[in-house]
Design an enzyme around this catalytic site. Sequence first.
Site, PDB file in Angstrom:
ATOM      1  CB  SER A   1      -1.140  -0.094   1.136  1.00 35.44           C
ATOM      2  OG  SER A   1      -2.118   0.772   1.053  1.00 35.44           O
TER       3      SER A   1
ATOM      4  CG  ASP B   1      -6.054  -2.750  -4.369  1.00 41.44           C
ATOM      5  OD1 ASP B   1      -6.647  -2.168  -3.859  1.00 41.44           O
ATOM      6  OD2 ASP B   1      -4.669  -2.873  -4.167  1.00 41.44           O
TER       7      ASP B   1
ATOM      8  CG  HIS C   1      -4.777  -2.971  -0.573  1.00 39.12           C
ATOM      9  ND1 HIS C   1      -4.562  -2.187  -1.729  1.00 39.12           N
ATOM     10  CD2 HIS C   1      -4.472  -2.137   0.391  1.00 39.12           C
ATOM     11  CE1 HIS C   1      -3.831  -0.938  -1.177  1.00 39.12           C
ATOM     12  NE2 HIS C   1      -3.943  -1.111   0.143  1.00 39.12           N
TER      13      HIS C   1
END
Length: 487
Positions: free
Chosen positions: A170, A430, A455
């Site tokens: 991320s 994602d 994700h």
Amino acid sequence: MRYFILLVCLAFATRITFGKRLFSNGFIGAPSKFTLASQSQEPQLKWFQQILDHSNPTKYPKWKQRYYVSNEHYKTGGPIFLMIGGEGKETPKWMTSGAWIHYAAKFNALCFSLEHRFYGASQPTKNLSTENLQYLTSEQALADLANFVREMKVKYDLKDSQKWIAFGGSYPGSLAAWVREKYPELIHGSISSSGPLLAEVDFKEYFEVVQNSLASYSDACVIAVRRSFAQLEILLRHMIGQREINEKFQLCDPIEKSIENKLDISNLFENIAGNFAGVVQYNKDNSPHAGKTIDDVCDVMVNETLGTPVQRLAEVNRMLLKDSGEKCLDYKYDKMIVEMQNTTWDEDKAMRQWTYQTCNEFGFYQTSTQKDSLFTDRFPVDFFIRQCMDIFSEKMDSQYLKAVVGRTNTFYGALNPNTTNVLYVHGSIDPWHALGLITSSNPNTPTLYIEGTAHCANMYEPSANDLPSLVAARKKIQNYIENILSS
């Protein structure tokens, strides 16, 4: 209360949205939702004396930055693996499980995990005032990493020939790529997972991916969601409908008192849309914060026995409130702003800090401004910019956001990074892949696009239920590490 859906991979367990979307314990939360056998050695908690302002290193006293170290799989002369912390406190669980630990066992690596400045227990200043938050930038965080590597090489008597490989998911996935770009003499290579490289104020593509992901279940699910939001708009127009919203959606405050307050209504719609965004973002991840799936919410939305589309929408909201332990849906804008203006430290909270980073560097606002929006047009980009101005400073207006986001893209190269030895990994489900590098004709910037995954899916502890595409991706990542270690 929820804010705009966060990038989250290592994160908290509070149900907040951001660019608020479901945190769960550090950005990626814990590395597995399964009970794992403990290793023979517990990771060591350590503290590092870090510089506050790397552009003026001697001006201010140093502060204590938290890190963990594990030599469970280390053999002298092996590589060094560095897990980069993000917008949440670091957890020692990542030192004993997760895909990177399997790679550490394969390559006999010494493992470090460094907590990000201004998150968790790594608290450089007395409080979180806007003045102090000027030291919370990605550039300062990268300099922290560089300083940490230099000092650890001395502290642990590590040789220059021992190669450092950075990992992150991320926002830390972005940092993993950028630290190799800015400090190639220290970081030999990186695995950048689900990292957005393109800063963007109006991240309208986010909900476009959410819609496409819901469509992977069926077109009927998308149609039902669209109709449910249209019906929600109709209910808002009269008193009986407003009372039905109060009851069905379990609102903390009656909506009839906010009908003339556009910010409250925007927050309500953004929160309800966020139910679907959070589910999509973590769909079937092997992480503790991956609860309901696309199948679960779409099963409800297409089930006509549950009532009208808006009644099914309310049922989805009820399910997710229950899962998060919340008694009611809090949508009051002013209440949210007051909470975000709190400048006292709390190791388990990070929304003020992350929101500041979005206002000062990235944008990332998941808006409803896309064409023919599935979730109405109730939360445009101005709604999020207003939050920056109300929480931090009136100067953080649209022109300010445009300027700082432009600077970020210029400084890091956006989707044209000047990197080598970085593998960019994304999942097709994602929504954050829309701001990432998913294809490349440049052999220096290889990509890995994993069909059917969400994700940071590749980072979590492997499971027997993993998709074949995910199993194959983890093997490709291992091969990539092997190749750059031998280069």
